[in-house]
Design a protein around this motif. Structure first.
Motif, PDB file in Angstrom:
ATOM      1  N   HIS A   1      -7.321  -3.375   2.191  1.00  0.00           N
ATOM      2  CA  HIS A   1      -6.789  -2.587   1.276  1.00  0.00           C
ATOM      3  C   HIS A   1      -5.551  -2.877   0.206  1.00  0.00           C
ATOM      4  O   HIS A   1      -5.244  -2.406  -0.887  1.00  0.00           O
ATOM      5  CB  HIS A   1      -6.816  -1.290   1.841  1.00  0.00           C
ATOM      6  CG  HIS A   1      -6.520  -0.003   1.019  1.00  0.00           C
ATOM      7  ND1 HIS A   1      -7.180   0.491   0.049  1.00  0.00           N
ATOM      8  CD2 HIS A   1      -5.426   0.799   1.130  1.00  0.00           C
ATOM      9  CE1 HIS A   1      -6.227   1.585  -0.402  1.00  0.00           C
ATOM     10  NE2 HIS A   1      -5.194   1.853   0.064  1.00  0.00           N
TER      11      HIS A   1
ATOM     12  N   HIS B   1       1.177   4.213  -2.786  1.00  0.00           N
ATOM     13  CA  HIS B   1       1.109   5.606  -2.554  1.00  0.00           C
ATOM     14  C   HIS B   1       2.240   6.398  -3.227  1.00  0.00           C
ATOM     15  O   HIS B   1       2.045   7.558  -3.549  1.00  0.00           O
ATOM     16  CB  HIS B   1       1.041   5.995  -0.985  1.00  0.00           C
ATOM     17  CG  HIS B   1      -0.151   5.427  -0.146  1.00  0.00           C
ATOM     18  ND1 HIS B   1      -0.037   4.999   0.967  1.00  0.00           N
ATOM     19  CD2 HIS B   1      -1.348   5.192  -0.859  1.00  0.00           C
ATOM     20  CE1 HIS B   1      -1.224   4.528   1.446  1.00  0.00           C
ATOM     21  NE2 HIS B   1      -2.219   4.431   0.450  1.00  0.00           N
TER      22      HIS B   1
ATOM     23  N   HIS C   1      -5.754   3.040  -6.690  1.00  0.00           N
ATOM     24  CA  HIS C   1      -6.786   3.314  -5.410  1.00  0.00           C
ATOM     25  C   HIS C   1      -8.015   3.451  -6.012  1.00  0.00           C
ATOM     26  O   HIS C   1      -8.706   3.047  -5.485  1.00  0.00           O
ATOM     27  CB  HIS C   1      -5.973   4.484  -4.804  1.00  0.00           C
ATOM     28  CG  HIS C   1      -5.057   4.049  -3.783  1.00  0.00           C
ATOM     29  ND1 HIS C   1      -3.687   3.873  -4.121  1.00  0.00           N
ATOM     30  CD2 HIS C   1      -5.233   3.800  -2.405  1.00  0.00           C
ATOM     31  CE1 HIS C   1      -3.153   3.767  -2.944  1.00  0.00           C
ATOM     32  NE2 HIS C   1      -4.031   3.343  -2.058  1.00  0.00           N
TER      33      HIS C   1
ATOM     34  N   ASP D   1       0.703  -1.196  -0.018  1.00  0.00           N
ATOM     35  CA  ASP D   1      -0.005  -0.192   0.108  1.00  0.00           C
ATOM     36  C   ASP D   1       0.904   1.360   0.071  1.00  0.00           C
ATOM     37  O   ASP D   1       0.741   2.219  -0.761  1.00  0.00           O
ATOM     38  CB  ASP D   1      -0.987  -0.076   1.141  1.00  0.00           C
ATOM     39  CG  ASP D   1      -2.019   1.131   1.342  1.00  0.00           C
ATOM     40  OD1 ASP D   1      -2.273   1.642   0.102  1.00  0.00           O
ATOM     41  OD2 ASP D   1      -2.484   1.517   2.104  1.00  0.00           O
TER      42      ASP D   1
ATOM     43  N   ASN E   1      -4.968  -3.375  -3.448  1.00  0.00           N
ATOM     44  CA  ASN E   1      -3.898  -2.571  -4.314  1.00  0.00           C
ATOM     45  C   ASN E   1      -2.962  -3.502  -4.911  1.00  0.00           C
ATOM     46  O   ASN E   1      -2.561  -3.290  -6.405  1.00  0.00           O
ATOM     47  CB  ASN E   1      -3.243  -1.724  -3.491  1.00  0.00           C
ATOM     48  CG  ASN E   1      -3.915  -0.390  -3.298  1.00  0.00           C
ATOM     49  OD1 ASN E   1      -4.887  -0.005  -3.624  1.00  0.00           O
ATOM     50  ND2 ASN E   1      -3.225   0.331  -2.235  1.00  0.00           N
TER      51      ASN E   1
HETATM   52 FE   LIG Z   1      -3.866   3.388   0.198  1.00  0.00          FE
END
Ligand SMILES: [Fe+2]
Length: 387
Positions: free
Chosen positions: A277, A198, A263, A194, A281
């Protein structure tokens, strides 16, 4: 050139033992009646008792709300708002992974305004009243301690709502890697990917700027060098520290740039199929990257160079696709399943593809992608990653 607008927490406390500085931070924000927002798992570890004791010894009157659920919903906020009012809380301390911190940020705004969460859904940008929030992450991934976003699922529609604005930015972030030493390998991998997502999305985003770029590239470098080590040996303190700091930098990067198509497509998978999450991803990351490269080969090539799999002599087009290979390799090494292998029913997936594609577009994130996809292209990507 459009001027960049940068927002960061007012205070950061970094490193081993940073968690012991929470009483000082509360004094800084003028709080005496903080509400700790967390989940029952963390209460069971003894961490919350330790913090309550330290706060009480420092003269505060803390209370604990431990009703946070994974992927917080509008319904799950209701008892939280009651707890804010019942305690007459003057600050919130969000402790845990992304869900407790996102919950604390939402409660800070709802507790101060009396409005409903659905009223804060993007594209609204909220900068009005909010209680101060001290964010204390116990995973290295969400970056929520440093972002001006919170993600709350609408209990009526199952939509993961992105809520944006400076009032959702924590006042202070306490980034103490010792809190991550006990994370299991699966969570280490999912949250670490994750954070990598980002960083890459912040860098390739149409909203990227020179400030977010440096944070993003340095996070990519650190995650590439440390994620596998933290996954293989959770007690590796140097790797844990590097991942924790990289996660915070990646959070600052995307908070001041944006996330993008990964996302945008990941949130509907999480909402409808309850996939963690970071894992949803990861399922999307290689295929969405391959799709997006033609929009900005140079930017993806820079990411590949930061990742350490290309250098300045590698042509951009080659370097960019080397990043796709590296992401596929990473997903294999940390055992990321396909949606089918995860156990999702193919018929249900196919039924929901059109709705997920519409929700992805509606979130606004795909519009920041270097290659802006059509609804059809998003549907094709969902079908492509299923197996
Ligand atoms: Fe995220």
């Amino acid at each position: 050139m459009v001027a960049s607008s940068i927002r960061l927490p007012r205070a950061l406390r970094l490193g081993a033992g940073a968690v012991d500085t929470i009483p000082e931070l509360l004094t800084e924000v003028g709080s005496r009646r903080p509400l700790i927002v967390t989940d029952t798992f963390l209460v069971g570890t003894g961490l919350i008792d330790r913090i309550v004791e330290a706060l009480t010894a420092a003269g505060s009157e803390p209370a604990v709300f431990s009703g946070v659920v994974p992927d917080p919903t509008t319904d799950s906020l209701v008892p939280g708002v009651e707890a804010v009012h019942a305690h007459a809380a003057d600050a919130l301390i969000g402790i845990g992974g992304g869900s407790p911190i996102d919950t604390a940020k939402a409660l800070a705004v709802l507790g101060a305004t009396g409005e409903k969460m659905t009223e804060f859904k993007a594209p609204r940008v909220y900068g009005g009243p909010a209680l101060p929030v001290i964010a204390v992450p116990t995973t290295a991934g969400s970056g929520s301690e440093a972002t001006q976003f919170t993600i709350i699922t609408d209990s009526v529609s199952d939509e993961k709502m992105l809520c944006i604005g400076p009032s959702f930015l924590p006042t202070a972030a306490v980034v103490d890697y010792e809190l991550t030493l006990s994370m299991p390998a699966r969570l280490t991998a999912d949250t670490g990917i994750d954070a990598l997502t980002h960083a890459v999305e912040a860098y390739v985003s149409r909203k990227a700027n020179p400030f977010s770029d440096e944070l993003a590239l340095s996070a990519i470098r650190a995650i590439s060098a440390n994620l596998r080590a933290a996954y293989e040996d959770g007690s590796n303190r140097a790797a844990r520290e590097a991942m924790m700091l990289a996660s915070a930098r990646a959070g600052m990067a995307f908070s001041n740039s944006s996330v993008a198509l990964v996302h945008g497509m990941s949130r509907p998978i999480g909402a409808h199929f309850h996939v963690a999450h970071g894992l949803s991803n990861a399922m999307l990351f290689p295929a969405v990257t391959a799709f997006s490269i033609p929009g900005s080969p140079k930017r993806y090539a820079d990411c590949a160079r930061a990742y350490g799999i290309a250098d300045d002599r590698t042509p951009d087009s080659v370097a960019a696709f080397a990043l796709v290979d590296a992401l596929e390799r990473l997903c294999r090494e940390v055992a990321v399943p396909t949606p089918r292998d995860y156990g999702i029913d193919p018929t249900r997936w196919e039924e929901l593809v059109p709705l997920m594609a519409r929700q992805a577009i509606a979130s606004g994130s795909p519009a920041n992608n270097p290659l802006v996809p059509s609804v059809d292209q998003i549907e094709q990507l969902y079908r492509k990653i299923f197996d």
